[in-house]
Motif scaffolding. Structure first.
Motif, PDB file in Angstrom:
ATOM      1  N   LEU A  81       0.832  -1.203   0.000  1.00 31.35           N
ATOM      2  CA  LEU A  81       0.000   0.000   0.000  1.00 31.35           C
ATOM      3  C   LEU A  81       0.867   1.253   0.000  1.00 31.35           C
ATOM      4  O   LEU A  81       1.703   1.451   0.890  1.00 31.35           O
ATOM      5  CB  LEU A  81      -0.917   0.016   1.226  1.00 31.35           C
ATOM      6  CG  LEU A  81      -1.881   1.205   1.327  1.00 31.35           C
ATOM      7  CD1 LEU A  81      -2.869   1.224   0.161  1.00 31.35           C
ATOM      8  CD2 LEU A  81      -2.628   1.181   2.657  1.00 31.35           C
ATOM      9  N   GLU A  82       0.674   2.094  -1.001  1.00 23.04           N
ATOM     10  CA  GLU A  82       1.441   3.335  -1.092  1.00 23.04           C
ATOM     11  C   GLU A  82       0.988   4.314  -0.021  1.00 23.04           C
ATOM     12  O   GLU A  82      -0.202   4.407   0.295  1.00 23.04           O
ATOM     13  CB  GLU A  82       1.251   3.971  -2.469  1.00 23.04           C
ATOM     14  CG  GLU A  82       1.762   3.114  -3.615  1.00 23.04           C
ATOM     15  CD  GLU A  82       1.488   3.766  -4.961  1.00 23.04           C
ATOM     16  OE1 GLU A  82       0.712   4.748  -5.014  1.00 23.04           O
ATOM     17  OE2 GLU A  82       2.054   3.294  -5.958  1.00 23.04           O
ATOM     18  N   ILE A  83       1.947   5.061   0.514  1.00 26.08           N
ATOM     19  CA  ILE A  83       1.637   6.035   1.564  1.00 26.08           C
ATOM     20  C   ILE A  83       0.648   7.076   1.043  1.00 26.08           C
ATOM     21  O   ILE A  83      -0.271   7.493   1.758  1.00 26.08           O
ATOM     22  CB  ILE A  83       2.931   6.707   2.079  1.00 26.08           C
ATOM     23  CG1 ILE A  83       3.789   5.686   2.839  1.00 26.08           C
ATOM     24  CG2 ILE A  83       2.592   7.893   2.981  1.00 26.08           C
ATOM     25  CD1 ILE A  83       5.112   6.223   3.324  1.00 26.08           C
ATOM     26  N   GLU A  84       0.814   7.470  -0.203  1.00 25.30           N
ATOM     27  CA  GLU A  84      -0.088   8.455  -0.804  1.00 25.30           C
ATOM     28  C   GLU A  84      -1.520   7.929  -0.858  1.00 25.30           C
ATOM     29  O   GLU A  84      -2.472   8.678  -0.640  1.00 25.30           O
ATOM     30  CB  GLU A  84       0.387   8.829  -2.210  1.00 25.30           C
ATOM     31  CG  GLU A  84       1.705   9.573  -2.266  1.00 25.30           C
ATOM     32  CD  GLU A  84       2.912   8.667  -2.106  1.00 25.30           C
ATOM     33  OE1 GLU A  84       4.017   9.208  -1.947  1.00 25.30           O
ATOM     34  OE2 GLU A  84       2.754   7.416  -2.149  1.00 25.30           O
ATOM     35  N   ARG A  85      -1.649   6.646  -1.158  1.00 22.80           N
ATOM     36  CA  ARG A  85      -2.975   6.038  -1.203  1.00 22.80           C
ATOM     37  C   ARG A  85      -3.583   5.980   0.192  1.00 22.80           C
ATOM     38  O   ARG A  85      -4.772   6.262   0.375  1.00 22.80           O
ATOM     39  CB  ARG A  85      -2.870   4.625  -1.791  1.00 22.80           C
ATOM     40  CG  ARG A  85      -4.173   3.821  -1.769  1.00 22.80           C
ATOM     41  CD  ARG A  85      -5.249   4.448  -2.608  1.00 22.80           C
ATOM     42  NE  ARG A  85      -6.423   3.584  -2.680  1.00 22.80           N
ATOM     43  CZ  ARG A  85      -7.671   4.009  -2.630  1.00 22.80           C
ATOM     44  NH1 ARG A  85      -7.926   5.302  -2.508  1.00 22.80           N
ATOM     45  NH2 ARG A  85      -8.692   3.172  -2.712  1.00 22.80           N
ATOM     46  N   ALA A  86      -2.764   5.629   1.201  1.00 19.08           N
ATOM     47  CA  ALA A  86      -3.246   5.607   2.582  1.00 19.08           C
ATOM     48  C   ALA A  86      -3.729   6.995   2.997  1.00 19.08           C
ATOM     49  O   ALA A  86      -4.784   7.134   3.635  1.00 19.08           O
ATOM     50  CB  ALA A  86      -2.142   5.124   3.518  1.00 19.08           C
ATOM     51  N   TYR A  87      -2.972   8.015   2.625  1.00 20.71           N
ATOM     52  CA  TYR A  87      -3.356   9.396   2.940  1.00 20.71           C
ATOM     53  C   TYR A  87      -4.733   9.716   2.360  1.00 20.71           C
ATOM     54  O   TYR A  87      -5.594  10.281   3.054  1.00 20.71           O
ATOM     55  CB  TYR A  87      -2.302  10.360   2.388  1.00 20.71           C
ATOM     56  CG  TYR A  87      -2.642  11.823   2.568  1.00 20.71           C
ATOM     57  CD1 TYR A  87      -2.166  12.525   3.669  1.00 20.71           C
ATOM     58  CD2 TYR A  87      -3.426  12.509   1.633  1.00 20.71           C
ATOM     59  CE1 TYR A  87      -2.460  13.876   3.828  1.00 20.71           C
ATOM     60  CE2 TYR A  87      -3.729  13.844   1.794  1.00 20.71           C
ATOM     61  CZ  TYR A  87      -3.250  14.527   2.890  1.00 20.71           C
ATOM     62  OH  TYR A  87      -3.555  15.853   3.054  1.00 20.71           O
ATOM     63  N   GLU A  88      -4.963   9.368   1.105  1.00 19.37           N
ATOM     64  CA  GLU A  88      -6.244   9.651   0.464  1.00 19.37           C
ATOM     65  C   GLU A  88      -7.385   8.896   1.139  1.00 19.37           C
ATOM     66  O   GLU A  88      -8.501   9.416   1.262  1.00 19.37           O
ATOM     67  CB  GLU A  88      -6.175   9.292  -1.018  1.00 19.37           C
ATOM     68  CG  GLU A  88      -5.272  10.209  -1.834  1.00 19.37           C
ATOM     69  CD  GLU A  88      -5.706  11.661  -1.778  1.00 19.37           C
ATOM     70  OE1 GLU A  88      -6.933  11.906  -1.829  1.00 19.37           O
ATOM     71  OE2 GLU A  88      -4.841  12.545  -1.691  1.00 19.37           O
ATOM     72  N   ILE A  89      -7.112   7.673   1.574  1.00 17.77           N
ATOM     73  CA  ILE A  89      -8.121   6.870   2.272  1.00 17.77           C
ATOM     74  C   ILE A  89      -8.528   7.545   3.585  1.00 17.77           C
ATOM     75  O   ILE A  89      -9.718   7.680   3.894  1.00 17.77           O
ATOM     76  CB  ILE A  89      -7.579   5.450   2.530  1.00 17.77           C
ATOM     77  CG1 ILE A  89      -7.540   4.652   1.220  1.00 17.77           C
ATOM     78  CG2 ILE A  89      -8.413   4.717   3.583  1.00 17.77           C
ATOM     79  CD1 ILE A  89      -6.766   3.360   1.314  1.00 17.77           C
ATOM     80  N   PHE A  90      -7.537   7.984   4.341  1.00 17.29           N
ATOM     81  CA  PHE A  90      -7.826   8.648   5.617  1.00 17.29           C
ATOM     82  C   PHE A  90      -8.454  10.023   5.404  1.00 17.29           C
ATOM     83  O   PHE A  90      -9.312  10.448   6.175  1.00 17.29           O
ATOM     84  CB  PHE A  90      -6.548   8.769   6.448  1.00 17.29           C
ATOM     85  CG  PHE A  90      -6.018   7.454   6.946  1.00 17.29           C
ATOM     86  CD1 PHE A  90      -6.830   6.576   7.660  1.00 17.29           C
ATOM     87  CD2 PHE A  90      -4.705   7.078   6.708  1.00 17.29           C
ATOM     88  CE1 PHE A  90      -6.345   5.365   8.125  1.00 17.29           C
ATOM     89  CE2 PHE A  90      -4.213   5.872   7.168  1.00 17.29           C
ATOM     90  CZ  PHE A  90      -5.031   4.999   7.874  1.00 17.29           C
TER      91      PHE A  90
END
Length: 282
Positions: A114-123
């Protein structure tokens, strides 16, 4: 300061997931969907915690992220909006509502995929939905990866005005599963503007004490402590630390400046009642 300095204890609620099993949630089902499919059950649990003395109630949104809700037919915004509405209705003017944000359930790069950028968008999606629904706080909890905590806190801070209550889950070793120390956690959480910091889940009260002491020494922010009710029985599923014993163990945290106290897995409204009784004269 979000929390006043008059020395009063602030009481969190207890577990949601283990309570929902008593209201028909079956193994393998997603607790978050109960906000839509069985809203009366979720609201009833919130109300019981408020009646037990909780000052802060967490929404039933621990896993209400885009990855976890994929293929359910519901969006994070739909589930979170319903969850905050239920909690607000149950709390009235007697308690505040915290948008509960748990881990994505996926391991971040470089260990995972999981990319950090994707995690950021999820949160970010969760945080905006929670603020739009009128949550009072964001409660980021049960984190073990410092990078995931940073992604969640940054997403909340940069896209909403919600004060952040941040907790990680530590093992007896003093590290999280992903190797974060209490001191590194505090340094990061303070830098990202947490209103309060602490630890939750994994351990029962006395097993948490040493790590809680390290967090207390590393910060002047209000300390959050939310332990489990011990471990569940392998057959019955019942947790071995009862409400009175749990509350008795929790008094040790008064000596290290714990300010916001509650329970995690296995705790019920009875545990919050017992905590209120134990702490009223401290």
């Amino acid at each position: 300061m979000i929390f006043d300095t008059c020395g009063k204890y602030i009481f969190y609620d207890g577990a949601m997931g283990t309570m929902l099993y008593k209201y028909g949630l079956k193994s393998g089902e997603k607790p978050d969907l109960m906000n839509i499919l069985k809203p009366e059950a979720v609201e009833s649990i919130h109300r019981m915690y408020v009646e037990a003395g909780s000052d802060i109630v967490c929404t039933n949104t621990f896993g209400s992220n885009a990855l976890n809700l994929e293929k359910t037919g519901y969006t994070p915004a739909e589930v979170i909006s319903a969850a905050v509405r239920l909690a607000k209705r149950a709390c009235g003017d007697n308690a505040k509502v915290a948008l509960d944000i748990g881990p994505t359930g996926h391991v971040l790069e470089p260990v995972g995929e999981l990319e950090i950028e994707r995690a950021y968008e999820i949160f970010k999606e969760m945080a905006i939905a929670g603020e739009n629904a009128d949550a009072d706080f964001a409660a980021i909890e049960t984190m073990s990866d410092l990078e995931e905590l940073k992604a969640a806190m940054s997403a909340v801070k940069e896209n909403t005005k919600l004060p952040i209550l941040a907790t990680m889950t530590f093992e007896k070793s003093g590290y999280t599963f992903m190797g974060c120390t209490p001191e590194n956690f505090v340094e990061t959480a303070e830098a990202l503007g947490a209103a309060a910091v602490g630890l939750n889940c994994s351990l029962e009260p006395m097993e948490m004490l040493a790590v809680a002491e390290r967090i207390a020494k590393a910060t002047k922010l209000p300390l959050i402590v939310k332990p489990n009710a011990g471990l569940p029985d392998g057959v019955s599923g019942e947790y071995h630390t009862g409400a009175e014993e749990f509350a008795a163990q929790m008094t040790a945290f008064a000596k290290i400046r714990a300010r916001i106290i509650g329970g995690c897995c296995g705790t019920t409204p009875e545990y919050i009642k017992a905590l209120k009784k134990r702490f009223k004269d401290l």
